[in-house]
Write a protein that holds these residues in place. Structure first.
Motif, short mmCIF file in Angstrom:
data_model
loop_
_atom_site.label_atom_id
_atom_site.label_comp_id
_atom_site.label_asym_id
_atom_site.label_seq_id
_atom_site.Cartn_x
_atom_site.Cartn_y
_atom_site.Cartn_z
N GLU A 152 -6.22 -22.04 -2.31
CA GLU A 152 -7.25 -22.42 -3.30
C GLU A 152 -6.53 -22.92 -4.54
N ASN A 153 -7.06 -24.01 -5.11
CA ASN A 153 -6.47 -24.61 -6.33
C ASN A 153 -4.96 -24.83 -6.19
N GLU A 154 -4.59 -25.27 -5.00
CA GLU A 154 -3.17 -25.55 -4.66
C GLU A 154 -2.28 -24.32 -4.81
N GLN A 155 -2.89 -23.20 -4.63
CA GLN A 155 -2.10 -21.95 -4.67
C GLN A 155 -2.42 -21.11 -3.44
N SER A 156 -1.40 -20.41 -2.91
CA SER A 156 -1.63 -19.59 -1.73
C SER A 156 -2.00 -18.18 -2.13
N TYR A 157 -2.98 -17.62 -1.44
CA TYR A 157 -3.36 -16.22 -1.62
C TYR A 157 -3.38 -15.55 -0.26
N TYR A 158 -3.10 -14.23 -0.27
CA TYR A 158 -3.10 -13.50 1.01
C TYR A 158 -4.08 -12.33 0.95
N LEU A 159 -4.78 -12.21 2.05
CA LEU A 159 -5.66 -11.04 2.18
C LEU A 159 -5.04 -10.12 3.22
N LEU A 160 -4.61 -8.94 2.75
CA LEU A 160 -3.94 -8.00 3.66
C LEU A 160 -4.91 -6.87 4.01
N LEU A 161 -5.11 -6.73 5.33
CA LEU A 161 -6.02 -5.68 5.79
C LEU A 161 -5.20 -4.60 6.49
N SER A 162 -5.41 -3.37 6.09
CA SER A 162 -4.74 -2.29 6.82
C SER A 162 -5.70 -1.14 7.06
N SER A 217 0.77 -15.56 -4.19
CA SER A 217 1.84 -16.15 -3.38
C SER A 217 3.22 -15.54 -3.67
N ASP A 218 3.40 -14.96 -4.89
CA ASP A 218 4.72 -14.35 -5.17
C ASP A 218 4.83 -12.92 -4.64
N GLY A 219 3.78 -12.41 -4.01
CA GLY A 219 3.86 -11.07 -3.39
C GLY A 219 3.27 -9.98 -4.25
N SER A 220 2.92 -10.30 -5.50
CA SER A 220 2.35 -9.24 -6.35
C SER A 220 0.88 -9.05 -6.01
N THR A 221 0.44 -7.80 -6.01
CA THR A 221 -0.93 -7.49 -5.63
C THR A 221 -1.87 -7.70 -6.81
N ILE A 222 -2.95 -8.49 -6.52
CA ILE A 222 -3.91 -8.76 -7.59
C ILE A 222 -4.98 -7.65 -7.59
N PHE A 223 -5.41 -7.30 -6.37
CA PHE A 223 -6.37 -6.20 -6.30
C PHE A 223 -6.16 -5.44 -4.99
N THR A 281 -8.07 -2.23 -2.73
CA THR A 281 -9.25 -1.33 -2.67
C THR A 281 -8.83 0.13 -2.75
N SER A 282 -7.55 0.42 -2.44
CA SER A 282 -7.12 1.83 -2.54
C SER A 282 -6.63 2.15 -3.94
N GLY A 283 -6.46 1.12 -4.76
CA GLY A 283 -5.98 1.32 -6.13
C GLY A 283 -4.49 1.49 -6.22
N ASP A 284 -3.76 1.32 -5.15
CA ASP A 284 -2.31 1.54 -5.11
C ASP A 284 -1.51 0.44 -5.81
N MET A 285 -1.96 -0.75 -5.61
CA MET A 285 -1.35 -1.95 -6.21
C MET A 285 0.13 -2.10 -5.86
N GLN A 286 0.44 -2.03 -4.57
CA GLN A 286 1.83 -2.14 -4.11
C GLN A 286 2.22 -3.62 -4.09
N SER A 287 3.48 -3.94 -4.36
CA SER A 287 3.92 -5.34 -4.31
C SER A 287 4.75 -5.60 -3.06
N TYR A 288 4.75 -6.85 -2.61
CA TYR A 288 5.46 -7.22 -1.37
C TYR A 288 6.42 -8.34 -1.67
N ASP A 289 7.53 -8.36 -0.88
CA ASP A 289 8.37 -9.57 -1.01
C ASP A 289 8.02 -10.52 0.13
N PHE A 290 8.65 -11.69 0.06
CA PHE A 290 8.31 -12.74 1.02
C PHE A 290 8.55 -12.32 2.47
#
Ligand code: ADP
Length: 467
Positions: free
Chosen positions: A131-141, A85-91, A93-102
Motif C-alpha cells: 500500500e502506498n508503495e510500502q510493504s506491510y505484513y500481517l502475521l497470524l499466530s 517493511s523494516d520488521g518493526s511491529t505497528i500493532f 493484538t496481544s500487546g507484546d509488540m515484538q520486532s522481527y528482522d528480515f
C-alpha cells in the motif's frame, strides 16, 4: 455361480464398501475429535481482514487497531501482528509488540504452508500487502492446540508423510482379504477334491481314498466319504463273491446231479430192456440205482439247507438232552456201517450222563456231517474216532480221522459256503456241510476248531456250552 466367482465378488464388494465406510467414519470421527481451525479457514479469515484493511486504507496503529481487535474478539485464539517493511511491529493484538528482522520474516514465507511451526510450539502464517508503495505484513499466530489435530499432524511433517500413512492403510485393508482368499481357496480345493472323488465312486473302479485329517467340517465330510466309499466297495466285493459262489454252486450242482443220473438211467434202461445177465447182475444194478438215488436225495437235502440258511430258518428248540447217549447211538450206527470196510472205529465217551441244553436234532446233524466227511474225505486212514469230554461249563465233542487231512490255508476256507477243496477229485457234496455245522454250533453259542496232520490225525473239535 461357481463358489470361486462368488468369493471374488464378495471380496470386491467388501473392499469397496470398507473404503466407503472408512471415509464415512473418518468424517464422523473428524467432526467429533478433529475440532479447531484448519489452514483454509485461517486463510479466509486473514484474507477477509486484509481486504478490510485495503478498503479502509488503514495502515497506522490507530487505524488498524479496531479492525484487528474485531477479528481477535471473534477468534480469541488468533494473534495478529501488523508489521512494517523494516520488521518493526505497528500493532499486536496481544500487546507484546515484538520486532522481527528480515530473515525471520523470509523464513516464515519459505516454510508456508508445509511447515507452519515456530520454535515455541505455535503455528504461524504470514501475509503481505503493498500500500502506498510500502510493504506491510500481517502475521497470524495461534497455539497448535487451536488447530485441528489432523491438520497439525499433516503440517508438522512434509507431504511425503502421506504416502507413509496411506501405504500401511492400504496394506492393512488388503491383508485380511488376502488371508481370507488363501483360506477360501484352500477350502475350495478340498471341496473340489471331495467333489471329484464323489463323482468317481464306482463299484467297478478302484477306490479314491482322500487324505484330509483336519478336524473341521470338510475334514469330517472327507472321513465320512472315505468310510462310505470303503463300505460301497466292500459290499460290491461281497456281492461279486456271492455271485461267483452262486455260479459255482449251479455248475457243481448240475455236474453232481448229472453223474449219478447217467448211471441211474443206464442201469434202469438195462433192467427195462431185460438186458441183465442173471439175478445177481439185476441185484447189482438195483443196488447202484438205489445208491445213486440216495446220493441225489442227499444233494437235494443240501439244496434245501442252502435255502434254509438263506432264510435264516435254523430255529433253535432248546431242551436238556443226554449228549452221551446221543453220541453212543450215532457211533453204533457208524460201527455197523463200517464193519466190513476195514475201518477202526473208536468211541471215547467219559461220562455216561452228560446233559446239555441244546437242539438235539441240529447237534446230531452237525455231528453226522463231520462223521460223513471223515469217512468220505479221510477214508485212506481207515480210522474214525468219536469223543466226548466234559468240562466245567462246556462239553467238547471230537471227530477224528487219519486221512489225507486239510492243508493250513484251506482250514479257514472249508467253513465257507460252497467251498470244496480240490474241485475235480471230490464231486461228493455242494461244499455246504461244514458251513451248516459251523452255523449250528454258533447258534448254540459254541465254536468249532480244526487241527490236521495228514495221515496222522485230522480232528474237528466242537465246544458247546452246557446251558
Ligand atoms: P461237502 O458238503 O461238499 O462235503 P463240506 O463243507 O462238508 O462240503 O466240506 C468242505 C471241504 O472240506 C470238502 O470239499 C473236503 O475237501 C474238505 N473236508 C471236510 N472234511 C474233511 C476231512 N475230514 N478230511 C479231509 N478233508 C475234509
Amino acid at each position: 455361480m461357481k463358489s470361486r466367482t462368488k468369493l471374488w465378488l464378495v471380496i470386491l464388494i467388501s473392499i469397496v464398501s470398507s473404503f466407503f465406510l472408512f471415509i464415512i467414519f473418518t468424517i464422523i470421527s473428524g467432526h467429533i475429535w478433529n475440532n479447531g481451525y484448519d489452514l483454509n479457514e485461517l486463510n479466509t479469515i486473514s484474507q477477509e481482514t486484509l481486504d478490510t484493511i485495503k478498503q479502509k486504507n488503514a495502515l497506522t496503529a490507530n487505524e488498524i487497531k479496531p479492525i484487528l481487535y474485531e477479528v481477535h474478539n471473534q477468534h480469541p485464539a488468533l494473534r495478529y501482528e501488523w508489521i512494517s517493511s523494516d520488521g518493526s511491529t505497528i500493532f499486536d493484538t496481544s500487546g507484546d509488540m515484538q520486532s522481527y528482522d528480515f530473515n525471520q520474516l523470509a523464513e516464515r514465507f519459505i516454510n508456508m504452508p508445509n511447515n507452519l511451526w515456530t520454535e515455541n510450539g505455535q503455528v504461524s502464517l504470514i501475509y503481505s500487502i503493498n500500500e502506498n508503495e510500502q510493504s506491510y505484513y500481517l502475521l497470524l499466530s495461534l497455539p497448535s492446540e487451536a488447530m485441528k489435530p489432523g491438520q497439525t499432524f499433516l503440517f508438522v511433517r512434509s507431504l511425503s508423510v502421506l504416502s507413509t500413512l496411506i501405504l500401511p492403510l492400504i496394506l492393512s485393508f488388503l491383508l485380511p482379504y488376502f488371508l481370507s482368499l488363501l483360506f477360501f481357496s484352500s477350502m475350495n480345493r478340498r471341496i473340489s477334491k471331495l467333489n471329484n472323488a464323489l463323482g468317481q465312486v464306482n463299484i467297478r473302479k478302484d477306490l479314491v481314498v482322500l487324505n484330509d485329517n483336519s478336524k473341521d467340517e470338510i475334514g469330517q465330510l472327507t472321513q465320512h466319504y472315505n468310510s462310505m466309499a470303503q463300505r460301497i466297495q466292500n459290499q460290491a466285493r461281497h456281492i461279486e463273491q456271492f455271485e461267483n459262489k452262486r455260479k459255482l454252486l449251479l455248475s457243481n450242482l448240475s455236474h453232481d446231479l448229472r453223474t449219478p443220473l447217467t448211471a441211474i438211467l443206464g442201469y434202469a434202461e438195462t433192467i427195462h430192456d431185460g438186458l441183465y445177465r442173471d439175478e445177481n447182475a439185476l441185484q447189482t444194478s438195483a443196488k447202484v440205482i438205489l445208491q445213486r438215488s440216495l446220493y441225489i436225495n442227499k444233494l437235494l437235502d443240501q439244496l434245501l439247507d442252502i435255502t434254509r440258511q438263506d432264510m435264516d430258518a435254523f430255529k433253535l428248540h432248546l431242551a436238556p438232552h443226554n449228549l452221551s447217549e446221543m453220541l453212543e447211538k450215532i457211533a453204533e450206527e457208524y460201527l455197523l456201517l463200517l464193519v466190513d470196510q476195514h475201518f477202526t472205529v473208536e468211541v471215547d465217551i467219559a461220562n455216561e450222563d452228560t446233559e446239555v441244553i441244546m437242539d438235539a436234532s441240529l447237534v446230531e446233524r452237525a455231528i453226522r456231517n463231520l462223521l460223513d466227511n471223515a469217512i468220505r474225505y479221510g477214508k485212506e486212514g481207515h480210522y474214525l474216532a468219536i469223543g466226548l469230554i466234559e468240562k466245567e461249563d462246556e462239553v467238547w465233542i471230537t471227530v477224528k480221522d487219519m486221512g489225507k487231512g486239510i492243508s493250513e490255508e484251506n482250514q479257514e476256507l472249508i467253513f465257507e459256503r460252497f467251498y470244496r477243496v480240490n474241485e475235480e477229485a471230490s464231486a461228493e457234496g455242494l461244499g455246504i456241510g461244514l458251513s451248516i455245522v459251523k452255523e449250528i454250533v454258533e447258534l448254540h453259542k459254541g465254536n468249532i476248531q480244526i487241527s490236521s496232520i495228514p495221515f496222522q490225525e485230522t480232528v474237528f473239535l466242537i465246544k458247546l456250552p452246557k446251558k
